[in-house]
Motif scaffolding. Structure first.
Motif, short mmCIF file in Angstrom:
data_model
loop_
_atom_site.label_atom_id
_atom_site.label_comp_id
_atom_site.label_asym_id
_atom_site.label_seq_id
_atom_site.Cartn_x
_atom_site.Cartn_y
_atom_site.Cartn_z
N ALA A 117 -9.11 54.25 48.81
CA ALA A 117 -9.45 53.00 48.24
C ALA A 117 -11.02 52.74 48.15
N ARG A 118 -11.39 52.05 47.23
CA ARG A 118 -13.05 51.82 47.11
C ARG A 118 -13.09 50.33 46.82
N GLN A 119 -14.02 49.97 47.67
CA GLN A 119 -14.58 48.43 47.58
C GLN A 119 -16.05 48.54 47.28
N GLN A 120 -16.48 47.20 46.52
CA GLN A 120 -17.95 47.13 46.39
C GLN A 120 -18.23 45.83 46.87
N ASP A 121 -19.44 45.49 47.33
CA ASP A 121 -19.87 44.36 47.46
C ASP A 121 -20.81 43.99 46.44
N VAL A 122 -20.38 43.31 45.36
CA VAL A 122 -21.24 43.13 44.38
C VAL A 122 -22.04 41.60 44.42
N GLU A 123 -21.91 40.91 45.61
CA GLU A 123 -22.74 39.70 45.55
C GLU A 123 -24.12 39.85 45.30
N PRO A 124 -25.13 40.91 46.01
CA PRO A 124 -26.42 41.23 45.88
C PRO A 124 -26.69 41.25 44.23
N LEU A 125 -25.92 42.03 43.75
CA LEU A 125 -26.05 42.22 42.31
C LEU A 125 -25.89 41.12 41.29
N LEU A 126 -24.74 40.22 41.78
CA LEU A 126 -24.52 38.79 40.98
C LEU A 126 -25.77 38.05 41.09
N PHE A 167 -12.40 53.97 58.02
CA PHE A 167 -13.61 54.12 57.61
C PHE A 167 -14.06 55.27 57.00
N MET A 168 -14.26 55.97 55.95
CA MET A 168 -14.60 56.95 55.33
C MET A 168 -16.13 57.22 54.88
N ASP A 169 -16.80 56.30 54.18
CA ASP A 169 -18.05 56.49 53.83
C ASP A 169 -18.59 55.36 53.04
N TYR A 170 -19.94 55.04 53.28
CA TYR A 170 -20.45 53.90 52.76
C TYR A 170 -21.57 54.36 51.92
N ASN A 171 -21.87 54.02 50.83
CA ASN A 171 -23.17 54.24 49.74
C ASN A 171 -23.94 53.09 49.76
N PRO A 172 -24.88 53.07 50.48
CA PRO A 172 -26.02 51.77 50.35
C PRO A 172 -26.35 51.54 49.11
N THR A 173 -26.95 52.57 48.37
CA THR A 173 -27.29 52.13 47.04
C THR A 173 -26.41 51.39 46.05
N SER A 174 -25.02 51.46 46.05
CA SER A 174 -24.13 51.01 45.19
C SER A 174 -23.53 49.93 45.88
N GLY A 175 -23.56 49.95 47.37
CA GLY A 175 -22.63 49.10 48.05
C GLY A 175 -21.37 49.11 48.08
N THR A 176 -21.11 50.40 48.01
CA THR A 176 -19.70 50.80 47.92
C THR A 176 -18.90 51.44 49.12
N TRP A 177 -17.79 50.88 49.43
CA TRP A 177 -17.38 51.68 50.75
C TRP A 177 -15.92 52.30 50.31
N HIS A 197 -32.69 44.19 29.02
CA HIS A 197 -31.72 44.42 29.96
C HIS A 197 -30.60 43.60 29.44
N VAL A 198 -29.49 43.95 28.72
CA VAL A 198 -28.21 43.22 28.43
C VAL A 198 -27.60 42.84 29.72
N CYS A 199 -27.00 43.69 30.38
CA CYS A 199 -26.07 43.51 31.50
C CYS A 199 -26.13 44.62 32.63
N SER A 200 -25.69 44.50 33.68
CA SER A 200 -25.57 45.49 34.69
C SER A 200 -24.01 45.59 34.99
N ILE A 201 -23.67 46.94 35.07
CA ILE A 201 -21.96 47.22 35.30
C ILE A 201 -22.16 47.86 36.30
N PRO A 202 -21.37 47.47 37.49
CA PRO A 202 -21.19 48.30 38.63
C PRO A 202 -19.99 49.07 38.71
N PRO A 203 -19.82 50.09 39.51
CA PRO A 203 -18.81 50.99 39.22
C PRO A 203 -17.35 50.46 39.18
N VAL A 204 -17.07 49.50 39.86
CA VAL A 204 -15.79 49.19 39.87
C VAL A 204 -15.60 48.17 38.56
#
Length: 104
Positions: free
Chosen positions: A27-36, A4-14, A57-64
């Motif tokens: 490697a980067r992973q993101q939990d997009v369930e809250p955004l969905l 484990f290196m880092d977790y960004n709670p704003t984007s939900g990215t590990w 608002h047209v869409c939201s585009i997560p970093p992944v």
């Protein structure tokens, strides 16, 4: 085993790192369930389904997803790419749309 290196709670990215012999894999992973869930609520409300609104608002585009768009040579910061991005978002990522209208 990933470290484990880092977790960004704003984007939900590990961000994780793993050693493979003489290579370091990041490697980067993101939990997009809250955004969905948020996008479904916005889409179901119909609040962005009026073409008369100056801004909506047209869409939201997560970093992944932005990374996947970049792999196709598309940038969110080039106006010429937006019609292609809207089409991809509608076809491949419809759950990230905030409206039922078609754009682009």
């Amino acid at each position: 085993m990933p470290k484990f290196m880092d977790y960004n709670p704003t984007s939900g990215t590990w961000t994780q790192t793993e050693q493979h012999g003489d290579k370091l894999v990041i490697a980067r992973q993101q939990d997009v369930e809250p955004l969905l869930e948020k996008m479904q609520a916005i889409r179901n409300s119909g609040m962005n389904d009026s073409a008369r609104a100056a801004w909506h608002h047209v869409c939201s585009i997560p970093p992944v997803v932005e990374v996947e768009l970049k792999k196709r040579g598309l940038s969110l910061y080039r106006d010429d790419d937006l019609p292609k991005i809207y089409k991809i978002m509608r076809q491949e990522y419809p759950k990230l749309m905030a409206t039922n209208l078609k754009h682009g």
